[in-house]
Each structure stands twice: as C-alpha cells, then as structure tokens.
Design a protein around this motif. Structure first.
Motif, mmCIF file in Angstrom:
data_model
loop_
_atom_site.group_PDB
_atom_site.id
_atom_site.type_symbol
_atom_site.label_atom_id
_atom_site.label_comp_id
_atom_site.label_asym_id
_atom_site.label_seq_id
_atom_site.Cartn_x
_atom_site.Cartn_y
_atom_site.Cartn_z
ATOM 1 N N GLU A 294 57.366 53.426 47.527
ATOM 2 C CA GLU A 294 58.219 53.571 48.723
ATOM 3 C C GLU A 294 58.756 52.379 49.272
ATOM 4 O OE1 GLU A 294 56.295 57.269 50.812
ATOM 5 O OE2 GLU A 294 54.565 56.060 50.006
ATOM 6 N N ARG A 295 59.546 51.723 48.543
ATOM 7 C CA ARG A 295 60.021 50.196 49.004
ATOM 8 C C ARG A 295 61.304 50.302 49.209
ATOM 9 N NH1 ARG A 295 56.960 46.992 44.432
ATOM 10 N NH2 ARG A 295 55.078 46.345 45.843
ATOM 11 N N CYS A 296 61.875 49.242 49.737
ATOM 12 C CA CYS A 296 63.278 49.061 49.709
ATOM 13 C C CYS A 296 63.832 47.781 48.897
ATOM 14 C CB CYS A 296 63.684 48.478 51.204
ATOM 15 S SG CYS A 296 65.404 48.088 51.565
ATOM 16 N N SER A 297 65.004 48.387 48.193
ATOM 17 C CA SER A 297 65.434 47.322 47.024
ATOM 18 C C SER A 297 66.894 46.774 47.462
ATOM 19 C CB SER A 297 65.658 48.270 45.768
ATOM 20 O OG SER A 297 66.001 47.417 44.741
ATOM 21 N N VAL A 298 66.714 45.768 47.227
ATOM 22 C CA VAL A 298 68.293 44.994 47.647
ATOM 23 C C VAL A 298 68.650 44.356 46.439
ATOM 24 C CG1 VAL A 298 69.614 43.121 49.163
ATOM 25 C CG2 VAL A 298 67.445 44.537 50.086
ATOM 26 N N VAL A 299 69.865 44.964 45.766
ATOM 27 C CA VAL A 299 70.334 44.484 44.739
ATOM 28 C C VAL A 299 71.730 43.744 44.635
ATOM 29 C CG1 VAL A 299 71.114 45.186 42.502
ATOM 30 C CG2 VAL A 299 69.416 46.435 43.640
ATOM 31 N N GLU A 300 71.970 42.612 44.104
ATOM 32 C CA GLU A 300 73.079 41.856 44.280
ATOM 33 C C GLU A 300 73.795 42.204 42.958
ATOM 34 O OE1 GLU A 300 72.805 38.104 45.943
ATOM 35 O OE2 GLU A 300 73.814 37.093 44.169
ATOM 36 N N VAL A 301 75.201 42.632 43.341
ATOM 37 C CA VAL A 301 76.094 42.570 42.065
ATOM 38 C C VAL A 301 77.010 41.812 42.272
ATOM 39 C CG1 VAL A 301 75.713 45.274 41.718
ATOM 40 C CG2 VAL A 301 77.606 44.450 43.072
ATOM 41 N N LEU B 36 65.213 50.604 38.702
ATOM 42 C CA LEU B 36 64.786 49.859 39.969
ATOM 43 C C LEU B 36 64.400 51.322 40.806
ATOM 44 C CD1 LEU B 36 67.052 47.055 40.871
ATOM 45 C CD2 LEU B 36 64.481 46.852 40.488
ATOM 46 N N ARG B 37 65.286 52.042 40.939
ATOM 47 C CA ARG B 37 65.099 53.239 41.920
ATOM 48 C C ARG B 37 63.770 54.007 41.499
ATOM 49 N NH1 ARG B 37 67.607 57.089 44.986
ATOM 50 N NH2 ARG B 37 69.682 56.323 44.722
#
Ligand code: F6P
Length: 337
Positions: free
Chosen positions: A165-172, A157-158
């Motif tokens: 140039e985005r923001c990632s929100v990852v749910e674990v 994802l990174r």
C-alpha cells in the motif's frame, strides 16, 4: 533508372534506440540490391571526421534485425558543430567517394545532416530516438520498445506497491520531452504524470490526485515523472526529478514514496515488431530518396505512411505532446468518482 548516388555512408548518432540496427540493415540491403556501395561509419559524425569506416556487404548486417543498440556505435560529436570538423568530414567523403549519407538519430543528428548537405553531400535523416520528440514525424524508431520496457518494469512495481500500500514515483527518460512519460502513464494507469512541456502544479496535479484516489478507496499510487519534468538541469541531476517529487509528497502527505529511476534500461533490448518494421521501412525509403537524387530530406512517419520532408522545414516543426493523449490522461486521472 540510373541511381543518383554510387556509394553511400550510413551512421548512427546521438542516444541509441532499439531498432537502429534494423534501419542500418535495411539501408545496406536496399542499397546493395540497387548496386549502390555502402560504407559503415562508426561513432556517428566523429567517425566521418576521423575516417573510422568499413565496407558493408550483405553479411555485415546478418542477424542484427533483432539486436538492440547499434553495431555502428554512436556518439555525440562537438567537433562536427565546427566548420573545421565539417570540412574534415567532407574531405573523408571526397576521399572515399561517398556521395550520399544516411544518418539515423534525433534532432541533433539532423542538424548535423543539414551542415553536411550545405557542403555538397547528399543526406537523408532517419528519426531514431526513444523520446519520440521530433516534430516532423509521428513516430521515431525505438519509442514503442522503450515504452514497453518501461511498462513491464512499472507493472512489476505495481505488484509490490499494491501489497505494501505504497506510493511509487517512477522516472522515465525524456530530458526535454514528456511523450514517453505520457504514453507510459496512460498504459500503466498512473495516478499522475509530470512532463516538461506543460507547467504543472504540485498541489493540483499530484497531492490532490493522491488524495482523490485515496477517497475512492485506493491505497497505492503510481506517479510517473519525465526526467526533465522540472525544466531545471540542477534538479534533474541532483537529487533527480523523481526523488524531488517524492520529497514533496513526503512533506505534503506524510507518506514515504519509493523512487525508481528506469534510466538507460529503456534504451536497450530487442526491438519489438513495430520498431523492426518501421526501421526497415524507413531505411528502405532513405536509400530510395538518395537513389532518386533527393537531398536534404528527413524520412517521416505520418498517419501510418512513410514519406520524406525537406530537412530545414522538418527542423522547424515544433515538438509537441499529443493533445488527444493528454485529454485521455486527464479523464483517467482527474476522475471525480
Ligand atoms: O536518447 C534521448 C535520451 O534518452 C534522453 O531522454 C535522455 O535525457 C538522454 O538521452 C540521456 O542520454 P545519455 O545519458 O546517453 O547522454
């Protein structure tokens, strides 16, 4: 020395975790090497209630040390929480001559162990959950593999977040525990990590961190959110914790994060070396306990050593987040420049 048990049952219960098969294998091989019979119990406590069992020999656990999931299947069993259900399970043990049970799972599984031991069957629990949220042990089987699965996905994802140039929100995963989120957050260099154990403040713990990272020249951000970060079942299900955080980021900062829920992918896959070896050591230890006449024990991993602890005491040890990992995360994410 003579064995205190002659025939033991082995089951897996609750959410599965990579390495459970390695633990089952170790239980079977250790028992057989000591001349103890082993009965495999399918679908956790439900299988003990309904008598869904089979005799396990050396071949029955061949080629499983590397396999994810559990060959015994697993379930969460409401009936076993009732006295009637427990009586049925005890009746199965008596009928089959099972005088000891090894149960592999999390906190719910251990409460089941306690119930069975109160009815006179010797039990030993082995911690197996990717949440690593069992207070009495520093480690539970599956945690490291699950963390590595999440890390691999987040690294991918990174790459794309960096390009765009985005923001990632990852749910674990982690309904009630943020251990996995914290560990994975450190390993992936997250901008922020949100966990259920500690109250967090969106402005201070997310918005300011993104602003701060921006000021230091960053143009992509990685926010790791534990499934249960809001401590609110409604949000967890609808729209989901990561989606909710993304919404808040959008409203506050005007950027459009991309949301990824890693979900059950984290529970599957081949166990890594740490999980295979820990599971094998724990499975061996559990049978040694039963053979030595110990009852009502939990196998624990403490400071690199395998040991065992009284089940009731073990269940009273509160779950906690590693304070030292938290300090490290704080230093990595709260930088001033
Ligand atoms: O095994 C524990 C866990 O992975 C939690 O982190 C998660 O909330 C839960 O299991 C989900 O379980 P399931 O969807 O299999 O019921």
């Amino acid at each position: 020395m003579e064995n205190a048990v002659k025939r033991i049952g082995v089951l897996t219960s609750g959410g599965d975790s990579p390495g459970m098969n390695a633990a089952v294998r170790a239980v079977v091989r250790t028992a057989l090497s000591r001349g103890i019979d082993v009965i495999g119990i399918r679908r956790g406590w439900s299988g003990l209630i309904s008598g869904d069992v089979f005799r396990m020999d050396g071949d029955s656990v061949a080629h499983i040390i590397n396999r994810g999931g559990t060959i015994l299947y697993t379930a969460r069993c409401e009936e076993f929480k009732t006295e009637e259900g427990q009586q049925k399970a005890v009746a199965t043990c008596k009928l089959l001559g099972i005088d000891g049970v090894v149960a592999i799972g999390g906190g719910g599984t251990f409460r089941g162990c306690l119930a069975l031991s109160r009815h006179g069957i010797s039990v030993v629990g082995i911690p197996g959950t990717i949440d690593n949220d069992i207070g009495c042990t520093h480690y539970s089987i599956g945690y490291d593999t699950a963390a590595n699965t999440a890390i691999e996905a987040i690294d991918r994802l990174r790459d794309t977040m960096q390009s765009h140039e985005r923001c990632s929100v990852v749910e674990v995963m982690g309904h009630r525990a943020g251990n996995l989120a914290l560990y994975v957050g450190i390993a992936t260099g997250a901008t922020a990590v949100l966990m259920p154990e500690h109250p967090w403040d969106f402005q201070k713990d997310v918005a300011e961190r993104i602003r701060n990272a921006r000021l230091h020249g960053k143009s992509h951000f990685m926010i790791i959110v534990a499934e249960g970060a809001f401590n609110n079942d409604e949000i967890m299900k609808n729209p989901g914790s990561a989606a909710k955080v993304a919404e808040m980021i959008h409203e506050e900062l005007g950027i459009e994060p991309r949301v990824t829920v890693l979900g059950h992918i984290q529970r599957g896959g081949c166990p890594n070396a740490r999980d295979r070896v820990t599971a094998t050591r724990m499975g061996y230890w559990a049978v040694e306990c039963l053979a030595a006449g110990k009852n009502n024990r939990v196998v624990c991993h403490q400071g690199g050593t395998i040991c065992d602890m009284d089940m009731e005491e073990a269940l009273e040890v509160p779950h906690s987040i590693s304070a030292s990992e938290e300090r490290v995360l704080q230093a990595m994410t709260g930088f001033e420049g």
